[in-house]
Design an enzyme around this catalytic site. Structure first.
Site, mmCIF file in Angstrom:
data_model
loop_
_atom_site.group_PDB
_atom_site.id
_atom_site.type_symbol
_atom_site.label_atom_id
_atom_site.label_comp_id
_atom_site.label_asym_id
_atom_site.label_seq_id
_atom_site.Cartn_x
_atom_site.Cartn_y
_atom_site.Cartn_z
ATOM 1 N N LYS A 126 45.594 14.178 -5.083
ATOM 2 C CA LYS A 126 44.092 14.477 -5.408
ATOM 3 C C LYS A 126 43.272 15.257 -4.545
ATOM 4 C CE LYS A 126 44.218 10.056 -8.328
ATOM 5 N NZ LYS A 126 43.334 8.996 -8.849
ATOM 6 N N ASP B 268 38.211 10.388 -12.926
ATOM 7 C CA ASP B 268 38.293 8.863 -12.516
ATOM 8 C C ASP B 268 36.835 8.371 -12.469
ATOM 9 O OD1 ASP B 268 41.013 8.624 -12.172
ATOM 10 O OD2 ASP B 268 41.150 9.381 -10.070
HETATM 11 N N1 LIG Z 1 42.737 2.036 -12.827
HETATM 12 C C1 LIG Z 1 42.813 3.177 -12.720
HETATM 13 O O1 LIG Z 1 42.760 4.238 -13.309
HETATM 14 C C2 LIG Z 1 43.076 3.765 -11.207
HETATM 15 C C3 LIG Z 1 42.912 4.842 -10.535
HETATM 16 C C4 LIG Z 1 42.586 5.152 -9.363
HETATM 17 C C5 LIG Z 1 43.165 4.171 -8.471
HETATM 18 N N2 LIG Z 1 43.675 3.129 -8.783
HETATM 19 C C6 LIG Z 1 43.794 2.121 -7.910
HETATM 20 O O2 LIG Z 1 43.013 1.833 -6.951
HETATM 21 C C7 LIG Z 1 43.548 1.654 -5.684
HETATM 22 C C8 LIG Z 1 43.481 2.786 -4.595
HETATM 23 O O3 LIG Z 1 43.960 3.794 -4.812
HETATM 24 P P1 LIG Z 1 43.527 5.022 -4.287
HETATM 25 O O4 LIG Z 1 44.044 6.263 -4.927
HETATM 26 O O5 LIG Z 1 41.968 5.087 -3.683
HETATM 27 O O6 LIG Z 1 44.410 5.012 -2.969
HETATM 28 P P2 LIG Z 1 44.119 5.526 -1.297
HETATM 29 O O7 LIG Z 1 43.324 6.711 -1.510
HETATM 30 O O8 LIG Z 1 45.450 5.544 -0.713
HETATM 31 O O9 LIG Z 1 43.117 4.599 -0.674
HETATM 32 C C9 LIG Z 1 43.542 3.270 -0.406
HETATM 33 C C10 LIG Z 1 42.598 2.347 0.275
HETATM 34 O O10 LIG Z 1 43.015 0.954 0.217
HETATM 35 C C11 LIG Z 1 43.039 0.524 1.531
HETATM 36 N N3 LIG Z 1 44.377 -0.284 1.905
HETATM 37 C C12 LIG Z 1 45.539 -0.080 1.678
HETATM 38 N N4 LIG Z 1 46.272 -1.061 1.659
HETATM 39 C C13 LIG Z 1 45.641 -1.940 2.377
HETATM 40 C C14 LIG Z 1 45.724 -3.290 2.885
HETATM 41 N N5 LIG Z 1 47.044 -3.824 2.836
HETATM 42 N N6 LIG Z 1 44.720 -3.983 3.242
HETATM 43 C C15 LIG Z 1 43.371 -3.573 3.156
HETATM 44 N N7 LIG Z 1 43.257 -2.235 2.555
HETATM 45 C C16 LIG Z 1 44.186 -1.733 2.067
HETATM 46 C C17 LIG Z 1 42.965 1.620 2.317
HETATM 47 O O11 LIG Z 1 42.678 1.406 3.797
HETATM 48 P P3 LIG Z 1 42.772 2.423 4.923
HETATM 49 O O12 LIG Z 1 41.907 3.560 4.755
HETATM 50 O O13 LIG Z 1 42.519 1.321 6.102
HETATM 51 O O14 LIG Z 1 44.000 2.765 4.902
HETATM 52 C C18 LIG Z 1 42.258 2.885 1.498
HETATM 53 O O15 LIG Z 1 40.824 2.499 1.838
HETATM 54 C C19 LIG Z 1 45.265 1.449 -5.969
HETATM 55 O O16 LIG Z 1 45.643 0.168 -6.441
HETATM 56 C C20 LIG Z 1 45.429 2.399 -7.302
HETATM 57 O O17 LIG Z 1 46.419 1.878 -8.270
HETATM 58 C C21 LIG Z 1 43.271 2.841 -10.111
#
Ligand SMILES: NC(=O)c1ccc[n+]([C@@H]2O[C@H](COP(=O)([O-])OP(=O)(O)OC[C@H]3O[C@@H](n4cnc5c(N)ncnc54)[C@H](OP(=O)(O)O)[C@@H]3O)[C@@H](O)[C@H]2O)c1
Length: 290
Positions: A71, A107
């Protein structure tokens, strides 16, 4: 409708894509409206983003969605990026307009549509966001645009939370704070009406992981929103229910970001209810073989 030489091809680029619900959701919508279109998953690793974008032009794909990890890294390869996606720094939807590739972020409005469908108006409210990745950025800018009172960001790596807070402050005039996960979350939550989990903590297959918050830190005036949709009720949402909070899973955001992408691609109103039904059916395993 069968596939022919005239069928328009859409797709999803990302890694992994095997478990994505977008093909089911979009193909259901194309069929419901009788559109001669098909949606396919394509495994694209981030190192291959340049050639994958070039393939959109070469193969005349009509449009694609982008998911993890593409993305953000796709932006430099596009011909045009809408302002909101530029601010967020992430594109999840691309349209091929006669070889000119335009990027959008659905999103952010998808999240707002889900919130509004749940009867929550963010205007004048305080929000606490867990995470500072792509989803947290989309959620924060969406809330900012709706006139929230304040946003408090907590992330495992505090630098990313601080960067998001600074980017919000550069574009909007409201208070933001940033901290790590050991900061005083309870204090921030006391004055908040919305809590959003934008981390994968609690997501299948790690659905038994300890949630980042427990019921004694929550209060009844909160809407607790988990962007995770598998499982449908995460441990965080179970804590929210136990604390008497309203709660919302990620299905609505998934469906609305898809519906908005569908509308951008086809110019047709998306059959959002049918798309949601297809997603829920797939999540509940009703269309799997066992
Ligand atoms: N419903 C929907 O349509 C939709 C759309 C997009 C995303 N999502 C969901 O949103 C979530 C995040 O997605 P994203 O695209 O933002 O991913 P991303 O860009 O990889 O960001 C992940 C975030 O979560 C934190 N994180 C990861 N593992 C962690 C852990 N074990 N403990 C604490 N913090 C943790 C990371 O912290 P650090 O910065 O420290 O690594 C980062 O801030 C996912 O579960 C995804 O499935 C849902």
């Amino acid at each position: 409708m069968g596939i022919s030489g005239l069928t328009k091809v859409y797709g999803l680029f990302g890694d992994p894509v095997e478990h994505s619900l977008s093909p089911i959701m979009h193909n259901t919508a194309f069929q419901a409206l009788g559109l001669d279109c098909v949606y396919l998953p394509f495994l694209v690793k981030s190192k291959d983003i340049a050639s994958a974008v070039q393939a959109v032009r070469a193969l005349h794909l009509a449009g694609v969605n982008l998911t993890i990890p593409l993305k953000e890294c796709v932006l430099p390869y596009l011909d045009e990026v809408e302002k909101e996606a530029e601010l967020i720094g992430a594109v999840n939807t691309m349209i091929n307009r006669d070889g000119r590739l335009c990027g959008y972020n659905t999103d952010a409005p998808g999240f707002l549509a889900a919130l509004k469908a749940a009867g929550f108006n963010p205007s004048g409210k305080n929000a606490v966001i867990l995470g500072a990745g792509g989803a947290a950025r989309a959620v924060s800018f969406a809330l900012a645009q709706e006139g929230v009172r304040g946003i408090h960001i907590f992330n495992r790596s505090v630098e990313k939370a601080e960067k998001l807070a600074a980017d919000l402050n550069a574009a909007y005039q409201f208070p933001t704070t940033a901290g790590d996960l050991s900061s005083d979350l309870a204090a921030a939550l006391k004055g908040a009406e919305l809590l959003v989990n934008a981390t994968p903590v609690g997501m299948y297959p790690n659905h038994n992981a300890e949630p980042l918050l427990t019921r004694n830190q929550l209060h009844q005036g909160l809407l607790v929103c988990d962007l995770i949709y598998n499982p449908l009720q995460t441990r965080l949402l179970k804590e929210a229910e136990a604390a008497g909070c309203r709660f919302l899973n990620g299905v609505g955001m998934l469906v609305w970001q898809g519906a908005l992408a569908f509308q951008l691609w086809t110019g047709e109103k998306a059959p959002a209810a049918l798309m949601e039904e297809a997603v829920l059916k797939a999540l509940k395993g009703e269309d799997k073989d066992g």
